[in-house]
Design an enzyme around this catalytic site. Sequence first.
Site, PDB file in Angstrom:
ATOM      1  N   SER A   1      -6.806   9.745  -0.709  1.00 42.63           N
ATOM      2  CA  SER A   1      -6.520  10.480  -2.114  1.00 42.63           C
ATOM      3  C   SER A   1      -5.360   9.642  -2.866  1.00 42.63           C
ATOM      4  O   SER A   1      -5.291   9.818  -4.216  1.00 42.63           O
ATOM      5  CB  SER A   1      -6.206  11.783  -2.243  1.00 42.63           C
ATOM      6  OG  SER A   1      -5.355  12.111  -1.536  1.00 42.63           O
TER       7      SER A   1
ATOM      8  N   GLU B   1       6.074   4.547   7.632  1.00 49.91           N
ATOM      9  CA  GLU B   1       5.639   5.657   6.825  1.00 49.91           C
ATOM     10  C   GLU B   1       6.547   6.853   7.137  1.00 49.91           C
ATOM     11  O   GLU B   1       6.371   7.366   8.267  1.00 49.91           O
ATOM     12  CB  GLU B   1       4.151   5.930   6.972  1.00 49.91           C
ATOM     13  CG  GLU B   1       3.415   4.645   6.349  1.00 49.91           C
ATOM     14  CD  GLU B   1       1.640   5.103   6.340  1.00 49.91           C
ATOM     15  OE1 GLU B   1       0.942   4.564   5.566  1.00 49.91           O
ATOM     16  OE2 GLU B   1       1.381   5.730   7.445  1.00 49.91           O
TER      17      GLU B   1
ATOM     18  N   THR C   1       0.242  -6.873  12.884  1.00 51.60           N
ATOM     19  CA  THR C   1       1.223  -7.661  12.030  1.00 51.60           C
ATOM     20  C   THR C   1       1.096  -7.222  10.565  1.00 51.60           C
ATOM     21  O   THR C   1       1.826  -7.797   9.941  1.00 51.60           O
ATOM     22  CB  THR C   1       1.138  -8.880  12.390  1.00 51.60           C
ATOM     23  OG1 THR C   1      -0.321  -9.447  11.858  1.00 51.60           O
ATOM     24  CG2 THR C   1       1.239  -9.409  13.791  1.00 51.60           C
TER      25      THR C   1
ATOM     26  N   ASN D   1      -0.509  10.492   5.807  1.00 51.88           N
ATOM     27  CA  ASN D   1      -1.755  10.076   6.386  1.00 51.88           C
ATOM     28  C   ASN D   1      -2.572  11.343   6.227  1.00 51.88           C
ATOM     29  O   ASN D   1      -3.869  10.987   6.497  1.00 51.88           O
ATOM     30  CB  ASN D   1      -1.614   9.583   7.754  1.00 51.88           C
ATOM     31  CG  ASN D   1      -0.842   8.150   7.621  1.00 51.88           C
ATOM     32  OD1 ASN D   1      -1.551   7.102   7.607  1.00 51.88           O
ATOM     33  ND2 ASN D   1       0.402   8.153   8.074  1.00 51.88           N
TER      34      ASN D   1
ATOM     35  N   THR E   1       0.754  -1.264   0.076  1.00 47.41           N
ATOM     36  CA  THR E   1       0.161  -0.022  -0.079  1.00 47.41           C
ATOM     37  C   THR E   1       0.941   1.152  -0.055  1.00 47.41           C
ATOM     38  O   THR E   1       1.381   1.684  -0.970  1.00 47.41           O
ATOM     39  CB  THR E   1      -1.101  -0.044   1.065  1.00 47.41           C
ATOM     40  OG1 THR E   1      -0.231  -0.364   2.236  1.00 47.41           O
ATOM     41  CG2 THR E   1      -2.203  -1.139   1.060  1.00 47.41           C
TER      42      THR E   1
ATOM     43  N   LYS F   1       3.815  -6.935   3.796  1.00 52.29           N
ATOM     44  CA  LYS F   1       3.631  -5.497   3.688  1.00 52.29           C
ATOM     45  C   LYS F   1       3.202  -4.790   4.742  1.00 52.29           C
ATOM     46  O   LYS F   1       2.468  -5.363   5.852  1.00 52.29           O
ATOM     47  CB  LYS F   1       2.171  -5.679   2.649  1.00 52.29           C
ATOM     48  CG  LYS F   1       0.952  -5.858   3.114  1.00 52.29           C
ATOM     49  CD  LYS F   1       0.222  -4.686   4.017  1.00 52.29           C
ATOM     50  CE  LYS F   1       0.284  -3.336   3.324  1.00 52.29           C
ATOM     51  NZ  LYS F   1      -0.361  -2.481   4.335  1.00 52.29           N
TER      52      LYS F   1
END
Length: 414
Positions: A414, A283, A197, A409, A160, A186
Amino acid sequence: MQLKQVKGYTYIEGGVCAAAGFAANGCNCGLNPDKEKNDLGMIYSERICNAAAVYTTNKVKGAPIIITQKNLKAAGGKARAVIVNSKNANTCNADGEKKAWKMCELAAQQLQIKPEEVIVASTGVIGQVLPMEPIAEHIAQLAEDLSPDNHDKAANAIMTTDTVKKEVAVSFEMNQKVCHLGGMAKGSGMIHPNMATTLNFITTDAAVSSGMLQKALSEVVKVTYNCLSVDGDTSTNDMVCIMANGSAGNEEVSEEGSDYDIFKMALYLVMLHMTKMLAKDGEGASKLLECTCDGAPDQETAVLAAKSVIRSPLVKCAMSGADANCGRILCAVGYSGAEIDVSKIGVELASAKGVVEVCRDGNGLMFSEEDAAQILAEDEIEIRVHLNQGSASAQAWGCDLTYDYVKINADYRS
């Protein structure tokens, strides 16, 4: 990131297809408008597998988790395939379970197996209805092109906000048979201890009973994925599943003993390194953080302290800014819930550039701020917490907290 070498285990290529008898594939079916990004993946075993899984502890669970739990129960701990999509989590939808089951039926029809033998998973935006048409239109193509060489396509399909694919595999011997165990994972955000996890799929050609798979997986997850934190959010769709098809020809591991220990170490190595990959690819992250807490009276205390440090937003921010602030680390240990004598704690910060001691006997020390900043400028940082109150130890993994985390985030949908 360097892989930890352990005698008797060799790191190999192949991810979920490193084990004999497994094939995989991934494609873009249209859930993701970026045609260069796969959004539908599949793993398939030529033989029926013993299987086990662990799931998110979030009370809000994605429909795929509910269906997978039902399938494994109905099939008696057996599975043959995995079908997974990204971009849409299929969670908090009135028709979620119906569509998760439909994905199992579509995969089973193409593979000529029972729908109950399919593990289903989804990841992506929560609360949006999952369109089935793109999946139904591409499932035949997905199954037709299954190949051991397409493990990377499957790994790409589950990404993602991940920036890199996450695959690890090892070979080892058991009963004089060469066995293989590999996985793909992932996860970049919404990752927090206690079964946050992400999605993780593990395969092995070793023969292991469903009961022993469940035991090993449940034990190893406690000291790997459950000691991982990126942002403090526990997702709704997180799952780790493992399938063992027995193609290696070893005598089935059906009880504890030396063979179980050999297998469990292989599982630990793969899950450990996928945990580190997940942490490093958090992230917006710029640094992998590893907290080692030693000198604890017992492992539970060590785990509590290490996890508390690694998930502290203030510690994460300090590491992002290369600030050797021992106060934030001691603060995190102090509210961890661990029963400790604070007056005995020592703290060191380390990287490839060296080591700086910042705390001894519970008190901050004078040190060169310039040297400390150079040490903390590296992209992999060790936080060493010495409790000096026993012989137990534990590790936890995470990443720094940067401005980019907020950017990612703030416009995730979008």
